[in-house]
Design an enzyme around this catalytic site. Structure first.
Site, short mmCIF file in Angstrom:
data_model
loop_
_atom_site.label_atom_id
_atom_site.label_comp_id
_atom_site.label_asym_id
_atom_site.label_seq_id
_atom_site.Cartn_x
_atom_site.Cartn_y
_atom_site.Cartn_z
N LYS A 1 0.86 -1.19 0.00
CA LYS A 1 0.00 0.00 0.00
C LYS A 1 0.90 1.24 0.00
O LYS A 1 1.79 1.37 0.84
CB LYS A 1 -0.87 -0.03 1.25
CG LYS A 1 -2.19 0.66 1.10
CD LYS A 1 -3.04 0.32 2.30
CE LYS A 1 -4.34 1.06 2.28
NZ LYS A 1 -5.01 0.94 3.58
C1 E4P Z 1 -8.24 1.49 3.82
O1 E4P Z 1 -7.56 1.21 2.90
C2 E4P Z 1 -8.12 2.74 4.60
O2 E4P Z 1 -6.90 2.72 5.26
C3 E4P Z 1 -9.26 2.90 5.55
O3 E4P Z 1 -10.43 2.43 4.94
C4 E4P Z 1 -9.41 4.30 6.10
O4 E4P Z 1 -10.61 4.40 6.81
P1 E4P Z 1 -10.95 5.61 7.80
O5 E4P Z 1 -11.24 6.82 6.99
O6 E4P Z 1 -12.16 5.15 8.55
O7 E4P Z 1 -9.74 5.80 8.68
#
Ligand code: E4P
Length: 219
Positions: free
Chosen positions: A89
């Site tokens: 990521k």
């Molecule tokens: C996923 O890839 C993200 O890191 C995550 O969904 C972020 O979510 P949030 O906005 O609730 O922190």
């Protein structure tokens, strides 16, 4: 639309994976920090849970923290040693996109995170990203249209035959899941609490009770 779980909590992953519905797991530095464990050991534990579960988990996203492409690539090379389902990521920056273009040529799967516009998604796709992650809930938080962003990206990818998959991220409610499926997301990555809520409907609970009561009256 495939279902991923968005957590680094191994108990949550173990339970959701046991349902046989998960295709992947996403983590981020905040989710890992919440667990208070060593990063690579948590990622390894998640891969072991995935291997032992009835779910067909083909992607586990682990995020890099370097600011420069060289550092991101070095982190990626260490992370992919853990298991072949590891997806790297990478944040949506110039250096992140540079890293994605190199990693994709090496055959390493990447997920470009913190996507808030169709142009960011297009840049990530053209660098060879396996996934882009538009943040639906965080868009809605600032009175924008999170599911609308997913729909715009899906439309552009469809027009140009782009194979990069769209992961609807930052999901807050079961309604977000439905809206993102209708908008054309390939995947939604969903927190455990929201996955649990997706099972529930008051008429299902009422119906089960009614069947039990009717049965008990006769047998
Ligand atoms: C996923 O890839 C993200 O890191 C995550 O969904 C972020 O979510 P949030 O906005 O609730 O922190």
């Amino acid at each position: 639309m495939k279902l991923f779980i968005d957590t680094a909590n191994t108990e949550e992953i173990r339970e959701a994976a046991s349902w046989g519905v998960l295709s992947g797991v996403t983590t981020n530095p905040s989710l890992i920090a919440k667990e208070g464990k060593e990063f690579k050991s948590v990622v390894k534990e998640i891969t072991e849970i995935a291997d032992a579960s009835p779910s067909n988990i083909a992607s586990i996203s682990a995020e890099v923290l370097s600011d420069d492409a060289e550092g991101m690539i070095a982190e990626a090379h260490e992370l992919v040693k853990i298991h072949d389902v590891i997806t790297i990521k990478v944040p949506m920056t110039e250096e992140g996109i540079k890293a994605v273009s190199i990693l994709s040529k090496e055959g390493i799967k990447t997920n470009v995170t913190l996507i808030f516009s169709p142009n960011q998604a297009l840049l990530a796709a053209r660098a060879g990203a396996s996934y882009v992650s538009p943040f639906v809930g965080r868009m809605d938080d600032i009175a924008n249209d999170g599911a609308g962003l997913v729909a715009e990206i899906a439309e552009i990818f469809e027009i140009f035959g782009i194979e990069t998959e769209i992961i609807a991220a930052s999901i807050r409610t079961p309604k977000d899941v439905t809206e993102c499926a209708k908008a054309g997301a390939d995947i939604a990555t969903i927190p455990y609490a929201v996955l649990k809520k997706m099972f529930r409907h008051p008429l299902t609970d009422k119906g089960i009770q009614q069947f039990k009561d009717d049965w008990a009256k006769v047998y």
